[in-house]
Write a protein that holds these residues in place. Structure first.
Motif, short mmCIF file in Angstrom:
data_model
loop_
_atom_site.label_atom_id
_atom_site.label_comp_id
_atom_site.label_asym_id
_atom_site.label_seq_id
_atom_site.Cartn_x
_atom_site.Cartn_y
_atom_site.Cartn_z
N PHE A 76 -20.20 -25.53 -33.46
CA PHE A 76 -18.94 -25.18 -32.82
C PHE A 76 -18.00 -26.38 -32.84
N PRO A 77 -16.87 -26.27 -33.53
CA PRO A 77 -16.33 -25.06 -34.13
C PRO A 77 -16.71 -24.81 -35.60
N GLY A 78 -17.28 -25.80 -36.29
CA GLY A 78 -17.37 -25.75 -37.74
C GLY A 78 -18.08 -24.55 -38.33
N LEU A 79 -19.23 -24.19 -37.77
CA LEU A 79 -19.99 -23.08 -38.35
C LEU A 79 -19.29 -21.75 -38.14
N VAL A 80 -18.67 -21.57 -36.98
CA VAL A 80 -17.89 -20.35 -36.72
C VAL A 80 -16.73 -20.26 -37.71
N ILE A 81 -16.06 -21.38 -37.93
CA ILE A 81 -14.94 -21.41 -38.87
C ILE A 81 -15.41 -21.09 -40.29
N ALA A 82 -16.59 -21.59 -40.66
CA ALA A 82 -17.14 -21.30 -41.99
C ALA A 82 -17.45 -19.82 -42.15
N ILE A 83 -18.02 -19.20 -41.12
CA ILE A 83 -18.38 -17.78 -41.18
C ILE A 83 -17.13 -16.92 -41.29
N VAL A 84 -16.16 -17.16 -40.43
CA VAL A 84 -14.96 -16.32 -40.40
C VAL A 84 -14.03 -16.66 -41.56
N GLY A 85 -14.00 -17.92 -41.96
CA GLY A 85 -13.11 -18.33 -43.04
C GLY A 85 -13.61 -18.01 -44.43
N GLN A 86 -14.84 -17.51 -44.51
CA GLN A 86 -15.43 -17.21 -45.82
C GLN A 86 -14.60 -16.21 -46.61
N GLU A 87 -14.06 -15.22 -45.92
CA GLU A 87 -13.30 -14.17 -46.60
C GLU A 87 -11.98 -14.69 -47.16
N ARG A 88 -11.49 -15.82 -46.66
CA ARG A 88 -10.24 -16.39 -47.19
C ARG A 88 -10.51 -17.56 -48.12
N GLY A 89 -11.78 -17.76 -48.49
CA GLY A 89 -12.13 -18.79 -49.45
C GLY A 89 -12.15 -20.19 -48.88
N LEU A 90 -12.44 -20.31 -47.59
CA LEU A 90 -12.45 -21.61 -46.94
C LEU A 90 -13.81 -22.30 -47.11
N ASN A 91 -13.77 -23.55 -47.52
CA ASN A 91 -14.99 -24.37 -47.64
C ASN A 91 -15.04 -25.34 -46.46
N VAL A 92 -16.16 -25.35 -45.75
CA VAL A 92 -16.29 -26.16 -44.55
C VAL A 92 -17.42 -27.16 -44.71
N HIS A 93 -17.16 -28.40 -44.32
CA HIS A 93 -18.16 -29.46 -44.36
C HIS A 93 -18.53 -29.81 -42.92
N LEU A 94 -19.81 -29.69 -42.60
CA LEU A 94 -20.32 -29.94 -41.26
C LEU A 94 -21.01 -31.30 -41.24
N VAL A 95 -20.49 -32.21 -40.45
CA VAL A 95 -21.03 -33.57 -40.39
C VAL A 95 -21.78 -33.75 -39.07
N GLU A 96 -23.08 -34.01 -39.17
CA GLU A 96 -23.92 -34.11 -37.98
C GLU A 96 -25.08 -35.05 -38.28
N SER A 97 -25.35 -35.99 -37.37
CA SER A 97 -26.41 -36.98 -37.61
C SER A 97 -27.76 -36.56 -37.04
N ASN A 98 -27.76 -35.54 -36.15
CA ASN A 98 -29.00 -35.10 -35.52
C ASN A 98 -29.75 -34.15 -36.45
N SER A 99 -30.97 -34.50 -36.81
CA SER A 99 -31.71 -33.74 -37.83
C SER A 99 -32.04 -32.32 -37.38
N ARG A 100 -32.39 -32.13 -36.11
CA ARG A 100 -32.75 -30.78 -35.66
C ARG A 100 -31.52 -29.87 -35.65
#
Length: 208
Positions: A76-100
């Motif tokens: 949140f928000p990145g994964l939600v944006i990736a799911i909803v933005g998929q239909e408009r051709g949006l590519n999302v990069h999620l940056v997170e240092s926590n492995s789990r």
């Protein structure tokens, strides 16, 4: 737990996209008991506190094709944006240092078929690669505005739009940040919290 009717009526997404958001909710609840991905007190408010709160950012950059989300956490928000933005051709990069948390992000991206790339790394090492290449950079509940500007200055100077949701202390954060930075910002209301604001930053210069 299905989408609350009051929220369902306000979601302008396709049936397929809604099903993917419901999958995200189910998986978050399943993983939460083992991985503690979000604050336990917010678990019964997933739709308004996390999903809808994330989704409102998309309307603030409707033409975006490349999006970088810093400190993505449970998505949140990145994964939600990736799911909803998929239909408009949006590519999302999620940056997170926590492995789990990265494992969760990858699992949901795979299950939903979203155009989301997970970067398991400290954001300072990833940001240089996106200078001049991303339309939007976002960060939610990650750091003070001053710190966010410190990290994202190279991207913002290259034309990337910064979208940073902030809580009731937004005024204080703006005052502190303006001691070091000159920046253009739109202070926008949040749809999910009357005391919250979203900062849309479109230019920046350091005082030093």
């Amino acid at each position: 737990m299905s989408v609350p009717p009051s929220i369902r009526s306000g979601l302008d997404v396709s049936r397929e996209t809604l099903e993917k958001l419901e999958l995200l909710e189910r998986e978050l609840r399943r993983w939460q008991s083992i991985k503690n991905l979000v604050g336990p007190a917010t678990l019964d408010q997933i739709w308004d506190r996390h999903i809808v709160d994330s989704l409102q950012l998309l309307d603030l950059a409707p033409e975006a094709k490349s999006w970088v989300d810093l400190g993505s956490g449970a998505g949140f928000p990145g994964l939600v944006i990736a799911i909803v933005g998929q239909e408009r051709g949006l590519n999302v990069h999620l940056v997170e240092s926590n492995s789990r948390k990265c494992a969760f992000l990858r699992q949901i991206a795979r299950l939903t078929g979203s155009s989301a790339t997970v970067h398991e790394a400290r954001l300072e090492t990833v940001i240089p690669g996106f200078v001049g290449k991303a339309d939007v950079v976002s960060a939610r509940a990650l750091a003070s505005l001053d710190q966010l500007l410190e990290w994202t200055e190279p991207m913002l100077k290259a034309g990337t739009i910064g979208l940073f949701p902030k809580g009731r202390d937004v005024g204080t954060e703006l005052t502190e940040a303006r001691k070091k930075w000159t920046f253009k910002t739109d202070i926008l209301p949040s749809r999910t919290d009357s005391e919250a604001r979203i900062l849309r930053i479109t230019s920046i210069e350091s005082h030093s």
